[in-house]
Scaffold this active site. Structure first.
Site, PDB file in Angstrom:
ATOM      1  N   CYS B 141       0.931  -1.261  -0.012  1.00 28.71           N
ATOM      2  CA  CYS B 141      -0.124   0.056  -0.011  1.00 28.71           C
ATOM      3  C   CYS B 141       0.916   1.265  -0.020  1.00 28.71           C
ATOM      4  O   CYS B 141       0.494   2.288  -0.746  1.00 28.71           O
ATOM      5  CB  CYS B 141      -1.007  -0.033   1.256  1.00 28.71           C
ATOM      6  SG  CYS B 141      -0.158  -0.274   2.815  1.00 28.71           S
ATOM      7  N   HIS B 221      -2.740   5.078   6.665  1.00 29.36           N
ATOM      8  CA  HIS B 221      -1.365   5.612   6.688  1.00 29.36           C
ATOM      9  C   HIS B 221      -1.317   7.248   6.603  1.00 29.36           C
ATOM     10  O   HIS B 221      -2.003   7.834   5.549  1.00 29.36           O
ATOM     11  CB  HIS B 221      -0.118   4.839   5.965  1.00 29.36           C
ATOM     12  CG  HIS B 221      -0.149   3.587   6.047  1.00 29.36           C
ATOM     13  ND1 HIS B 221       0.404   3.005   7.303  1.00 29.36           N
ATOM     14  CD2 HIS B 221      -0.507   2.525   5.274  1.00 29.36           C
ATOM     15  CE1 HIS B 221       0.528   1.725   7.072  1.00 29.36           C
ATOM     16  NE2 HIS B 221      -0.087   1.030   6.038  1.00 29.36           N
TER      17      HIS B 221
END
Lengths: 338, 338
Positions: B141, B221
């Protein structure tokens, strides 16, 4: 005769500075001023610190709480050689005229604007600049932490540019109304953050860009630091240089300290007052060089790293010691140095 | 005839990829394999996805739970033109021999080592490199988010050096055994983090240093990005360039989105499956230039941003579409693009 120190504001910073003042061989605490009779006011009483009302209208509140006052903040400031203003951000600015009325030099905290004062202060970087100043700002916890780091790097290697991401605790443990919960907030979203310009109040010519975020943590700030140096020392030499500084703690890999929780545990195990960590906590393993780019992580205890700086600023303003003498006395009496 | 796709592993990534496969006009889901009859296995049944046992020894567990199996993973892989391995990190490597035994090309996720595969993949950056490969890794990711950002910057301005601090969520919302709680952990403490080298599997010549931290958040994140460009465009031009990309979302200042919580709320309000955000979410206000230094913040949804990349990788390996065609189909069918 000892320096007569007043502390206006007896909260997170004020109570720590007051305690530190009482430990100095050359200082005496005249008293502390407080707005309301909360648990910290009771603490001042328990400590036998003369307690003054910061706001005249609230004297009755103290009486109602059964707390004896020594007087009002006016009397406190008048009796002092210097006042440490440890009021919440912005209140220091409101208090400036009070200190001027009594012709008492004043130290303010980092939440006040740099424009309010004659000089912004960090003991490692510009101690002499505060001599005879009437209004001095001890820079914030983060700027203090960055200044302590940048001063030796600047002196030893030259700094081409610094880029720092500050991963900030959302609030102190007692600030229960603050966030975030379960989020990571760019803060401020617009760049650069105010931290870079604040470092420039100490190092006017330094090229520095900073970015800030807030996260759901309360114990310490953590800085992700990049400094492009003007030379290319090896990482070990940089680590040694930082380790030699008086207010840094190079966390040895063998200690197994992975974050702020274990750092505070470490401080409590050693009997530190309020688990305070006055030093920049730099992970030794993180000190790395990639070409001329230095990288490292450091944790900063927002509630306490400015305390020794306030003590030094008192001597710097009054000219009673030079930088080395002052820092040595402060470090020895408080127990700074890991 | 449609591409016959198998999905081995029906957890966070696998269930999303399986759903995405069923939306493609040129693909058919042969089935999904799962190790245990948990709530996600029940979901596969509810979705009428043929369910295969990933581990032969556990077939009885599914029977005991009243779940009918279509067969074992061996049969699933044999029936497929390509398999998407969405097993936990490290299990993909264990499965490689299975895929080789059936001569079925395989996609792995970013938790596997780059050494395991012929090529690491990002649809925006190196679609063509996966053609005819037997083993392809769709990068993680974070690496996907960085690749999407760096590709246009590299093409348009040239990248002298990238420095990124990744403020990582501690775990996904369902990963209840993970931390930290109330802490900020340098992770890894030693620098650079693995993210920089991982970006180099996509951009071999790019100069990039990365630092990672873990914080008590689960939603997304957040990257604090610095890219020193080889030219000095103004910030608005950079923002426009990033806005033009198909898998970026420039968050307008007027939206009042301050973090991942509001981004997920935004996604839920728009009916996105599982509140997924496949795009890099870049705060428009944060896009700044200081000389040749670009700075910005972006949030990355760790559970979903690789899903469209897996779909594109299927076509890239089998050569059934070029990069633009594939991405357009994927984006349209999934609803990627904000």
């Amino acid at each position: 005769m000892s320096i007569q120190v007043a502390v206006n504001g007896y909260g997170t910073i004020g109570k720590r500075v007051a305690d530190a003042v009482t430990l100095q061989p050359d200082m005496e605490l005249v008293g502390v001023a407080k707005t309301s009779p909360n648990h910290e006011a009771e603490l001042a009483v328990e400590n036998d610190y003369p307690l003054y009302a910061a706001i005249e209208d609230r004297i009755d509140d103290f009486e109602a709480a059964g707390i004896d006052l020594a007087g009002t903040v006016d009397e406190l400031v008048e009796a002092a050689d210097i006042v440490v203003d440890a009021c919440p951000s912005g209140i220091g600015a409101d208090n400036k005229s009070l200190y001027e009325a009594h012709d008492t030099p004043a130290l303010y905290q980092g939440g006040e604007s740099a424009d309010l004062v004659d000089v912004s202060f960090n003991a490692r970087s510009n101690f002499e600049a505060a001599a005879d100043a009437d209004h001095v700002r001890v820079v914030s916890c983060n700027t203090t932490g960055l200044s302590r780091l940048l001063a030796p790097l600047q002196e030893e290697y030259g700094v081409e540019k610094a880029r720092v991401t500050l991963v900030r605790r959302g609030g102190d443990p007692g600030q229960t109304g603050r966030g975030p919960i379960n989020d990571i907030l760019p803060n401020p979203v617009s760049l650069p953050s105010h931290h870079g310009p604040d470092v420039n109040t100490i190092f006017p010519d330094l090229d520095i860009d900073t970015l800030g975020l807030k996260v759901p943590a309360t114990l310490m700030h953590t800085h992700s630091v990049n400094v492009t140096l003007e030379s290319t020392p090896d990482a070990e030499a940089v680590a040694d240089l930082l380790d030699e500084q008086d207010r840094t703690f190079l966390i040895p890999e063998s200690y197994g300290i992975d974050g702020a929780g274990k750092l505070k545990e470490f401080a409590m195990d050693r009997g530190r007052p309020r688990a305070d960590i006055w030093e920049n906590c730099i992970w030794a393993e993180s000190v790395s060089m990639e070409g001329s780019d230095l990288y490292l992580f450091q944790a900063i205890h927002q509630e306490s790293d400015v305390v020794p700086e306030n003590i030094d600023a008192i001597r710097a303003v009054l000219g009673t010691a030079d930088a080395d003498e002052s820092r040595e006395t402060t470090n020895e009496t408080l127990g700074v140095g890991l």
